[in-house]
Design a protein around this motif. Structure first.
Motif, PDB file in Angstrom:
ATOM      1  N   GLY A 160       0.923  -1.366  -0.006  1.00 18.95           N
ATOM      2  CA  GLY A 160       0.081  -0.179   0.021  1.00 18.95           C
ATOM      3  C   GLY A 160       0.767   1.291  -0.163  1.00 18.95           C
ATOM      4  N   HIS A 161       2.149   1.173   0.743  1.00 19.18           N
ATOM      5  CA  HIS A 161       2.620   2.459   0.759  1.00 19.18           C
ATOM      6  C   HIS A 161       3.622   2.827  -0.471  1.00 19.18           C
ATOM      7  CE1 HIS A 161       5.281   5.658   2.516  1.00 19.18           C
ATOM      8  NE2 HIS A 161       6.294   4.877   1.716  1.00 19.18           N
ATOM      9  N   MET A 162       4.042   1.564  -1.401  1.00 18.79           N
ATOM     10  CA  MET A 162       4.346   1.788  -2.758  1.00 18.79           C
ATOM     11  C   MET A 162       3.380   2.590  -3.488  1.00 18.79           C
ATOM     12  SD  MET A 162       5.658  -1.111  -5.202  1.00 18.79           S
ATOM     13  CE  MET A 162       5.586  -0.852  -6.854  1.00 18.79           C
ATOM     14  N   PHE A 163       2.047   1.914  -3.616  1.00 15.96           N
ATOM     15  CA  PHE A 163       0.991   2.549  -4.489  1.00 15.96           C
ATOM     16  C   PHE A 163       0.739   3.911  -3.985  1.00 15.96           C
ATOM     17  CE2 PHE A 163      -0.783  -2.231  -4.482  1.00 15.96           C
ATOM     18  CZ  PHE A 163       0.249  -2.464  -5.315  1.00 15.96           C
ATOM     19  N   ALA A 164       0.926   4.053  -2.593  1.00 15.78           N
ATOM     20  CA  ALA A 164       0.519   5.738  -2.176  1.00 15.78           C
ATOM     21  C   ALA A 164       1.638   6.444  -2.795  1.00 15.78           C
ATOM     22  CB  ALA A 164       0.390   5.662  -0.793  1.00 15.78           C
ATOM     23  N   VAL A 165       2.709   6.010  -2.726  1.00 15.93           N
ATOM     24  CA  VAL A 165       3.902   7.014  -3.166  1.00 15.93           C
ATOM     25  C   VAL A 165       3.760   7.545  -4.758  1.00 15.93           C
ATOM     26  CG1 VAL A 165       6.382   6.922  -3.617  1.00 15.93           C
ATOM     27  CG2 VAL A 165       5.601   6.441  -1.479  1.00 15.93           C
ATOM     28  N   LEU A 166       3.695   6.345  -5.528  1.00 21.36           N
ATOM     29  CA  LEU A 166       3.376   6.783  -6.890  1.00 21.36           C
ATOM     30  C   LEU A 166       2.120   7.199  -7.145  1.00 21.36           C
ATOM     31  CD1 LEU A 166       4.584   2.874  -8.032  1.00 21.36           C
ATOM     32  CD2 LEU A 166       5.737   4.861  -8.233  1.00 21.36           C
ATOM     33  N   HIS A 167       1.140   7.124  -6.650  1.00 21.97           N
ATOM     34  CA  HIS A 167      -0.100   7.833  -6.820  1.00 21.97           C
ATOM     35  C   HIS A 167       0.038   9.250  -6.575  1.00 21.97           C
ATOM     36  CE1 HIS A 167      -4.787   7.742  -6.188  1.00 21.97           C
ATOM     37  NE2 HIS A 167      -4.233   8.898  -6.869  1.00 21.97           N
TER      38      HIS A 167
END
Length: 382
Positions: free
Chosen positions: A28-35
């Motif tokens: 989830g953290h990776m997706f949030a960073v990219l988003h």
């Protein structure tokens, strides 16, 4: 491989606004960073497309690197058996940006570049195995105007994915900055609320200043004006309690509606003639924890307490006055307040009496009295 990828993104910040969209504890953290990074670029590109059509050199290089990074890292996840998809609209935006992005000297945004719809309140990265593919409607969906207020027009449309009606509330084009802020604030409030008797809001479109919301069939005024001669006491009581449960929920959230009216109470009507009350129009809502309140143009609620001298002093007892008028219309079919010559009349009178200390001090006590109401032996229809 996965450990290296996870460590890489843990070192990067992700704003809470994006982190809350992804409940995946592992990625989830990776997706949030990219988003977050994608939204920053898309917002900037939209701004340049409307002005100079020049995207800065550093930003161009960063976006090119980000596109490559997303492709590489999603491929890495896929090799490990974790297939992740970027939402179609964002993949399309990247595909449209890639041809004109330059690694040096900045990039020229095409004159005919279509503005990117920036997604703030929904995931843009999803696990393929944990998602469902919805069909996309390429052709424009026809809107039908169903209402209009001070700040916005309301339209309905049939969503091709679901085959059911939704509503679109679109801000009028002549709104000033303050009025547009109020319109956006209404969406933010509705998005945070979740209760059966409050209308649901789904998604805000910054490019059109509109948001999608739950479709309702009619207003309280229209419904009772048509059904008044045949409506039973039991039905009136059910509608009243749904309305009061909704208001009580708002107050428990620390909010005051401040614009309760027969038009702002919507109804979903079902084939069995059952109805579901939906509170709407939160443009004047006030957070009771916030002492600051604008007063120049806001003291204009459809039903306003004559004992209220200043909108900044508005409290629960003032909301009771508009509640009284709604209850009068539901139980009696009239917009004027009834005399206190029966139990219903006495309850309504206590909501609106001039002595504020004698009014109901909270909606919970009012609900308790309405719940105890019994139909009169001989119901005289209004």
């Amino acid at each position: 491989m996965l450990a290296d990828l996870r460590e890489k993104y843990e070192a990067m910040p992700a704003a809470r606004a994006f982190a809350r969209l992804y409940d995946n504890t592992e990625w989830g953290h990776m997706f949030a960073v990219l988003h977050r990074r994608l939204n920053e670029h898309f917002t900037d590109i939209n701004g340049r497309a409307k002005t100079t059509h020049h995207y800065w050199a550093d930003s161009s290089r960063d976006l090119l690197a980000l596109i490559e990074e997303i492709e590489l890292d999603l491929h890495t996840l896929k090799r490990a058996g974790i297939e992740v998809a970027l939402t179609d609209s964002y993949q399309d935006a990247l595909d449209r940006c890639r041809p004109w992005l330059s690694p040096s000297g900045g990039s020229t945004v095409p004159e005919d570049f279509e503005i990117i719809e920036v997604i703030r309140y929904e995931q843009v990265f999803t696990h393929v195995a944990k998602s469902v593919k919805l069909k996309k409607q390429e052709a424009a969906v026809e809107l039908k105007m169903v209402g209009s207020g001070s700040y916005a027009h309301v339209y309905s449309y049939v969503d091709p994915d679901y085959g059911i009606k939704f509503a679109v509330k679109r801000a009028k084009k002549n709104l000033d900055e303050r009025e547009l802020h109020r319109f956006k604030q209404e969406f933010e409030v509705l998005k945070k609320l979740s209760f059966p008797y409050v209308v649901e809001a789904y998604r805000y479109d910054e490019t059109r200043n509109e948001y999608r919301m739950e479709y309702c069939d009619t207003t309280l005024r229209e419904h009772i004006s048509k059904k008044n001669s045949t409506m039973s006491f039991a039905t009136r009581k059910r509608i009243s309690l749904q309305f009061l449960y909704g208001i009580n929920y708002l107050h428990l959230q620390g909010l005051l509606h401040r614009d309760i009216s027969l038009q702002n109470i919507l109804l979903k009507v079902f084939d069995s003639e059952a109805v579901l009350v939906k509170l709407s129009d939160f443009g004047l809502v006030k957070d009771q924890a916030n002492e600051f309140t604008r007063t120049q143009t806001e003291m204009k609620g459809t039903i306003r307490d004559p004992m209220l001298r200043s909108f900044k002093d508005y409290g629960v007892v003032n909301e009771m006055y508009s509640i009284a008028h709604v209850l009068a219309y539901i139980f009696k079919g009239r917009e004027s307040l009834p005399t206190a010559d029966d139990t219903v009349g006495r309850i309504i009178h206590r909501c609106a009496v001039n002595d504020l200390a004698q009014r109901y001090q909270n909606v919970a006590d009012l609900i308790a009295d309405v719940e105890r109401l019994e139909a009169p032996p001989k119901q005289a229809m209004p």
